[in-house]
Design an enzyme around this catalytic site. Sequence first.
Site, PDB file in Angstrom:
ATOM      1  N   HIS A 256      27.866 -34.028   2.576  1.00  0.00           N
ATOM      2  CA  HIS A 256      29.120 -33.388   2.887  1.00  0.00           C
ATOM      3  C   HIS A 256      28.573 -32.264   1.477  1.00  0.00           C
ATOM      4  O   HIS A 256      29.110 -30.640   1.171  1.00  0.00           O
ATOM      5  CB  HIS A 256      30.825 -33.973   2.420  1.00  0.00           C
ATOM      6  N   GLU A 257      29.107 -33.397   0.334  1.00  0.00           N
ATOM      7  CA  GLU A 257      29.206 -32.993  -0.807  1.00  0.00           C
ATOM      8  C   GLU A 257      27.797 -31.569  -1.603  1.00  0.00           C
ATOM      9  O   GLU A 257      27.825 -30.744  -1.951  1.00  0.00           O
ATOM     10  CB  GLU A 257      28.669 -33.810  -2.531  1.00  0.00           C
ATOM     11  N   HIS A 260      28.129 -28.343  -0.029  1.00  0.00           N
ATOM     12  CA  HIS A 260      29.122 -26.929  -1.055  1.00  0.00           C
ATOM     13  C   HIS A 260      27.957 -27.108  -2.472  1.00  0.00           C
ATOM     14  O   HIS A 260      27.963 -25.933  -2.672  1.00  0.00           O
ATOM     15  CB  HIS A 260      30.104 -28.275  -1.703  1.00  0.00           C
ATOM     16  N   GLU A 286      34.208 -25.649   2.155  1.00  0.00           N
ATOM     17  CA  GLU A 286      34.451 -26.640   3.294  1.00  0.00           C
ATOM     18  C   GLU A 286      33.695 -26.298   4.015  1.00  0.00           C
ATOM     19  O   GLU A 286      33.449 -27.539   4.889  1.00  0.00           O
ATOM     20  CB  GLU A 286      35.595 -26.979   3.643  1.00  0.00           C
TER      21      GLU A 286
END
Length: 491
Positions: A256-257, A260, A286
């Site tokens: 997830h990170e 980003h 996101e």
Amino acid sequence: MTAFAELMAHQRETQALSQVMGRLGWDQETMMPRGAAPQRAEEMAALEGVLHGRRTDPRVAEWLDSIDEAALDEVGRAQIRHIQRAYDRASKVPAALAARIARVTSEAQGIWAEARAQDDFAAFAPTLTEVLALKREEGQALAASGDVYDAMLQDYEPGTTGAELEAMFGALRPELTRLRAAVRAAKAPPQLTGDFDEGAQMKLTRQLARDFGYDMSHGRVDKAVHPFSSGSGLDVRVTTRTSIRDPFNCFYSTIHEVGHGAYEQNISRDYLLTPLGSGASMGVHESQSRIYENQIGRSRAFCGYLFTQMREAFGDFGVADAEIFYKIVNRVSDGFIRTEADELQYNLHVLMRFDLERALVSHDLQVGDLEAAWNDRFEADFGYAVDKPSNGVLQDVHWSVGLIGYFPTYSLGNVYAGCLNEAMRKDLPDLDDELAQGVTSGATGWLGQKVQQHGGLYEPREVIEKASGAAPSEAPLIRYLTQKFGELYDL
């Protein structure tokens, strides 16, 4: 120098100082000694004062007034759009208020963390009341006679309004509730059991970061209580967390990170230290983290690859084959924590926070009543009671650091990811064959070309429309979730 060149030189220095402030925030979350919090608050306030002064420098207005936008190219006009928006915003907020918000929210972060550790919302409530009052004051300055919450949203998703989000989420929520009820009535897959060495988790999670295209020569993976990504351009850092009983927490927090982080790393170097050198909005940001984590990382194909990697890292961990592993990864489970929620239930967590924070901003809900309101809403939405504040109202850091208006961008990002995934799958019919081998470059390359390289060049919804070929809508996300969980649970 021309006015435009002078303005951009000023802007690059401002952006560089902003990156320094971001690095202080990263340090506070990862390595700073706990006792340093009061001094760090003063450092953050001092630097915010410098940044506010630069953002409201009268020369910025003079440069903007003297620039002929018709003589600029698309990139130049986009730079002016961002600078004008930031100048207008900063000029409406008194410098003393900006510095006070920076100081109080820096202190509040430590107070929140201690209250969370002690499961004591009452210990945090006075601080949250102060943060909320300061943010309301800021919102009122920004909104003039308009809607205060809408003004707050502009920091995270320019161009959107609370009413637009309410309509989108209003269409999404009943479909999620319906699908969730059907899934909970069906037979659930098994759960992962056993202990998983945390050192081995970190070794594998760094490999997964590289698998998803994260450039370790311009980044790093560290541990934090609340995973996050920080920085842009040549220095982009991500964090994760480990749990001996739940390696998926580590792996999917990292993926997830990395979504980003990869977004920031893949923005055109031509935009480095300019307003275009970061993501278009938090919703678009996101969309990248969620599509990396879910539509790619939790796909049947990639789960097959992850299964083999976990067998190499941990040996036989009690899962017979890749198909069972895929079902375990995507199991819909009861739980309290938003960041650990499955794809199906995640947005219900966010929609609850969206409604609560709007009520706080409008004075319809008082901080003293927040814990009870949270617990009542959670039980109504999820069917069971919150057992302690750290699993409820104290679980997220956002309100303590003044990020009011941020939460809805999580669900908006999921909506955007649904649009992007549908378009990507049409363009890449052989994608699953690649993912089954752990090769994500087709997917991440498509996202890099369609979304990431542009940084802040386009407005948020324009980014998604250009990439997917249609205006953003919740319909693709609903179709994706219905198909995926319908197959998983034989609905």
